[in-house]
Write a protein that holds these residues in place. Structure first.
Motif, PDB file in Angstrom:
ATOM      1  N   ALA A 158     105.002  82.951  16.331  1.00 39.50           N
ATOM      2  CA  ALA A 158     105.512  84.151  16.929  1.00 39.50           C
ATOM      3  C   ALA A 158     106.457  84.001  18.089  1.00 39.50           C
ATOM      4  N   ALA A 159     106.347  82.856  18.985  1.00 32.86           N
ATOM      5  CA  ALA A 159     107.018  82.504  20.140  1.00 32.86           C
ATOM      6  C   ALA A 159     106.980  81.066  20.412  1.00 32.86           C
ATOM      7  N   PRO A 160     107.679  80.676  21.312  1.00 41.57           N
ATOM      8  CA  PRO A 160     107.680  79.377  21.805  1.00 41.57           C
ATOM      9  C   PRO A 160     106.499  79.034  22.658  1.00 41.57           C
ATOM     10  N   ALA A 161     105.999  77.931  22.462  1.00 41.91           N
ATOM     11  CA  ALA A 161     104.664  77.524  23.505  1.00 41.91           C
ATOM     12  C   ALA A 161     104.888  78.138  25.039  1.00 41.91           C
ATOM     13  N   GLU A 162     103.890  78.688  25.720  1.00 43.24           N
ATOM     14  CA  GLU A 162     104.203  79.270  27.127  1.00 43.24           C
ATOM     15  C   GLU A 162     103.140  78.578  27.931  1.00 43.24           C
ATOM     16  N   SER A 163     103.759  78.162  29.226  1.00 41.71           N
ATOM     17  CA  SER A 163     102.944  77.509  30.190  1.00 41.71           C
ATOM     18  C   SER A 163     102.937  78.345  31.450  1.00 41.71           C
ATOM     19  N   PHE A 164     101.436  78.431  31.777  1.00 40.89           N
ATOM     20  CA  PHE A 164     101.181  79.259  33.126  1.00 40.89           C
ATOM     21  C   PHE A 164     100.858  78.125  34.040  1.00 40.89           C
ATOM     22  N   TYR A 165     101.123  78.629  35.379  1.00 44.80           N
ATOM     23  CA  TYR A 165     100.871  77.489  36.480  1.00 44.80           C
ATOM     24  C   TYR A 165      99.567  77.763  37.343  1.00 44.80           C
TER      25      TYR A 165
END
Length: 170
Positions: free
Chosen positions: A131-138
């Motif tokens: 549904a969306a590109p992979a997302e990173s949180f920091y």
């Protein structure tokens, strides 16, 4: 239909992100957050969106050895299994199941690796549409904490996932 968020977390940062994503999703749909050790092997037809996340360890998804190393640094949240071990057991009963992947990782410029990209690749191999590109949180360091503003960014990502997933009715 509802969203199922499955997470793996060592020091609690990824758990916080999963909960924030669920808050964002909950603006448009029911969302349930489950730690990977308690995640179902069969995702039923009532789940329309599967969101999977974990920490980045050694440039990718955690392994038994990296989880053991984390446990030596302090009490960890996910102790039984990781996303890497759960995904091969995953079965779905819905051809329409959409998915998304996220991770937490250290905020350092040019730091390679992402657990989310590995999760997304495995979800696609299972035949699930992203549904969306992979997302990173920091995070600021190995044990955290999260970088300021990341919980709000995760909530907003959850809202965007929900809005892109839902089809307007007329």
């Amino acid at each position: 239909m509802y969203a199922l968020i499955v997470y793996e977390s060592m020091f609690g940062n990824t758990k916080q992100i999963a909960e924030a994503v669920a808050e964002g999703l909950a603006t448009a749909m029911r969302a349930e957050v489950v730690e990977v050790g308690s995640a179902p092997a069969l995702v039923g037809q009532d789940v329309g969106l599967l969101v999977v996340g974990g920490p980045t360890h050694a440039f990718g998804m955690s392994r038994a050895s990296t989880r053991q190393s984390a446990a030596q640094q302090g009490r960890v949240v996910s102790q039984r299994q990781g996303v890497r071990e759960w995904l091969p057991t995953l079965r779905t009963s819905s051809a329409r199941l959409a998915s998304a992947a996220f991770d937490t990782r250290i905020a350092k410029p040019r730091m390679p690796g992402s657990a989310a990209r590995g999760v997304a690749k495995r979800l696609r191999r299972l035949g699930l549409a992203l549904a969306a590109p992979a997302e990173s949180f920091y995070v600021t360091g190995t044990q955290g904490p999260l970088v300021a503003g990341e919980l709000e960014r995760a909530r907003q990502w959850g809202e965007r996932l929900a809005s892109s997933f839902l089809v307007p009715t007329s």
